[in-house]
Enzyme design. Structure first.
Site, mmCIF file in Angstrom:
data_model
loop_
_atom_site.group_PDB
_atom_site.id
_atom_site.type_symbol
_atom_site.label_atom_id
_atom_site.label_comp_id
_atom_site.label_asym_id
_atom_site.label_seq_id
_atom_site.Cartn_x
_atom_site.Cartn_y
_atom_site.Cartn_z
ATOM 1 N N ASP A 85 2.553 9.880 -2.603
ATOM 2 C CA ASP A 85 3.630 9.034 -2.082
ATOM 3 C C ASP A 85 4.086 8.167 -3.247
ATOM 4 O O ASP A 85 3.517 7.119 -3.505
ATOM 5 C CB ASP A 85 3.141 8.174 -0.918
ATOM 6 C CG ASP A 85 4.259 7.328 -0.313
ATOM 7 O OD1 ASP A 85 5.412 7.460 -0.764
ATOM 8 O OD2 ASP A 85 3.976 6.550 0.594
ATOM 9 N N TRP A 110 -6.502 6.609 -3.730
ATOM 10 C CA TRP A 110 -6.665 7.236 -2.431
ATOM 11 C C TRP A 110 -6.954 8.704 -2.680
ATOM 12 O O TRP A 110 -6.643 9.233 -3.742
ATOM 13 C CB TRP A 110 -5.459 7.027 -1.514
ATOM 14 C CG TRP A 110 -4.216 7.781 -1.816
ATOM 15 C CD1 TRP A 110 -3.829 8.974 -1.282
ATOM 16 C CD2 TRP A 110 -3.173 7.405 -2.721
ATOM 17 N NE1 TRP A 110 -2.603 9.352 -1.789
ATOM 18 C CE2 TRP A 110 -2.185 8.407 -2.688
ATOM 19 C CE3 TRP A 110 -2.980 6.317 -3.565
ATOM 20 C CZ2 TRP A 110 -1.033 8.351 -3.453
ATOM 21 C CZ3 TRP A 110 -1.837 6.265 -4.324
ATOM 22 C CH2 TRP A 110 -0.873 7.263 -4.259
ATOM 23 N N ASP A 129 -2.385 5.051 -9.091
ATOM 24 C CA ASP A 129 -1.092 4.526 -9.520
ATOM 25 C C ASP A 129 -1.184 4.028 -10.953
ATOM 26 O O ASP A 129 -2.200 3.481 -11.377
ATOM 27 C CB ASP A 129 -0.649 3.379 -8.612
ATOM 28 C CG ASP A 129 -0.263 3.853 -7.216
ATOM 29 O OD1 ASP A 129 0.013 5.060 -7.064
ATOM 30 O OD2 ASP A 129 -0.234 3.024 -6.298
ATOM 31 N N ASN A 157 -1.773 6.795 1.861
ATOM 32 C CA ASN A 157 -0.942 6.823 0.664
ATOM 33 C C ASN A 157 0.224 5.838 0.724
ATOM 34 O O ASN A 157 1.045 5.808 -0.172
ATOM 35 C CB ASN A 157 -0.444 8.244 0.380
ATOM 36 C CG ASN A 157 0.543 8.751 1.390
ATOM 37 O OD1 ASN A 157 0.947 8.043 2.311
ATOM 38 N ND2 ASN A 157 0.950 9.994 1.240
ATOM 39 N N ASP A 158 0.308 5.020 1.762
ATOM 40 C CA ASP A 158 1.397 4.057 1.877
ATOM 41 C C ASP A 158 1.120 2.742 1.157
ATOM 42 O O ASP A 158 1.962 1.861 1.138
ATOM 43 C CB ASP A 158 1.695 3.760 3.352
ATOM 44 C CG ASP A 158 2.254 4.984 4.056
ATOM 45 O OD1 ASP A 158 2.929 5.776 3.399
ATOM 46 O OD2 ASP A 158 2.000 5.135 5.254
ATOM 47 N N TRP A 161 -1.289 0.727 -4.933
ATOM 48 C CA TRP A 161 -2.649 0.475 -5.389
ATOM 49 C C TRP A 161 -2.713 -0.384 -6.648
ATOM 50 O O TRP A 161 -3.790 -0.541 -7.227
ATOM 51 C CB TRP A 161 -3.373 1.798 -5.597
ATOM 52 C CG TRP A 161 -3.634 2.463 -4.296
ATOM 53 C CD1 TRP A 161 -2.859 3.403 -3.692
ATOM 54 C CD2 TRP A 161 -4.716 2.202 -3.403
ATOM 55 N NE1 TRP A 161 -3.397 3.747 -2.479
ATOM 56 C CE2 TRP A 161 -4.537 3.030 -2.279
ATOM 57 C CE3 TRP A 161 -5.815 1.345 -3.444
ATOM 58 C CZ2 TRP A 161 -5.421 3.037 -1.216
ATOM 59 C CZ3 TRP A 161 -6.699 1.364 -2.379
ATOM 60 C CH2 TRP A 161 -6.493 2.193 -1.286
ATOM 61 N N TYR A 172 4.361 -1.295 -9.666
ATOM 62 C CA TYR A 172 4.151 0.157 -9.577
ATOM 63 C C TYR A 172 5.136 0.903 -10.467
ATOM 64 O O TYR A 172 6.320 0.587 -10.515
ATOM 65 C CB TYR A 172 4.319 0.619 -8.117
ATOM 66 C CG TYR A 172 4.336 2.119 -7.976
ATOM 67 C CD1 TYR A 172 3.155 2.843 -8.001
ATOM 68 C CD2 TYR A 172 5.538 2.809 -7.856
ATOM 69 C CE1 TYR A 172 3.167 4.224 -7.899
ATOM 70 C CE2 TYR A 172 5.563 4.182 -7.745
ATOM 71 C CZ TYR A 172 4.369 4.887 -7.766
ATOM 72 O OH TYR A 172 4.391 6.245 -7.669
ATOM 73 N N THR A 175 2.502 7.808 -10.216
ATOM 74 C CA THR A 175 1.182 8.200 -9.709
ATOM 75 C C THR A 175 0.684 9.447 -10.408
ATOM 76 O O THR A 175 1.430 10.417 -10.562
ATOM 77 C CB THR A 175 1.252 8.453 -8.188
ATOM 78 O OG1 THR A 175 1.762 7.282 -7.535
ATOM 79 C CG2 THR A 175 -0.113 8.788 -7.617
#
Length: 183
Positions: A85, A110, A129, A157-158, A161, A172, A175
């Protein structure tokens, strides 16, 4: 004065009967119980099996609409991206396992189990991330294979991180999706 109609008399008698048999505190207590019970309804477990594949369904990689491939790493249907995500770091100056220059790897991740159609094996992928720069904006994907609700954060995944990164690296960027082992 106005004349009482039959309806008014029935309503008055009903009101007096209810008032004579109940107290205000009891009524308020019952209303409070109903409101508290209604507030707890979202905490009840929900059957989310329609969103999470299990067993042979996951091993076959046949989730409806999900056809994994093993050639184009910058595509959302690349097998390692089954639960990504965000933006694929391979499109942003990094790779599947390394963050782009100028970013930092988040300390947490995750995990998902993804099926590789090239060797018919499932692998554990630890999505991490890369943080410290603005969002890359290229190769954005939202895949949900194996995703669970936020109250199971290791499979959600929402979440961004980057929250565990240093203060200057909380933004962010993209990923990565390294293989942890066989599923």
């Amino acid at each position: 004065m106005l004349e009482n109609t039959k309806f008014d008399q029935i309503l008055e008698k009903l009101s007096r009967t209810v008032a004579g048999r109940t107290s205000r505190r009891g009524f308020i207590g019952r209303v409070g119980t109903v409101l508290a019970g209604a507030a707890l309804v979202p905490l009840l477990p929900v059957d989310r099996r329609g969103r999470v594949s299990r067993g042979a369904h996951a091993a076959a990689g046949t989730r409806e609409g999900w056809k994994p491939q093993d050639t184009d790493v910058q595509s959302c249907d690349y097998w390692r991206h089954c639960s990504i995500d965000g933006n694929i770091c391979d499109c942003c100056g990094g790779s599947l396992t390394n963050c782009p220059p100028g970013t930092r790897l988040s300390p947490s991740s995750w995990i998902a189990s993804c099926f590789n159609p090239g060797d018919n094996q499932s692998y554990l992928i630890a999505y991490r991330d890369c943080c410290g720069k603005n969002v890359c904006g290229r190769c954005g994907c939202l895949n949900t294979e194996g995703e669970l609700p936020v109250y199971r954060p290791e499979f959600a995944n929402d979440i961004i991180w980057c929250f565990g990164a240093e203060d200057d690296a909380m933004t962010y960027h993209c990923t990565i999706s390294p293989i942890v082992g066989k599923a």
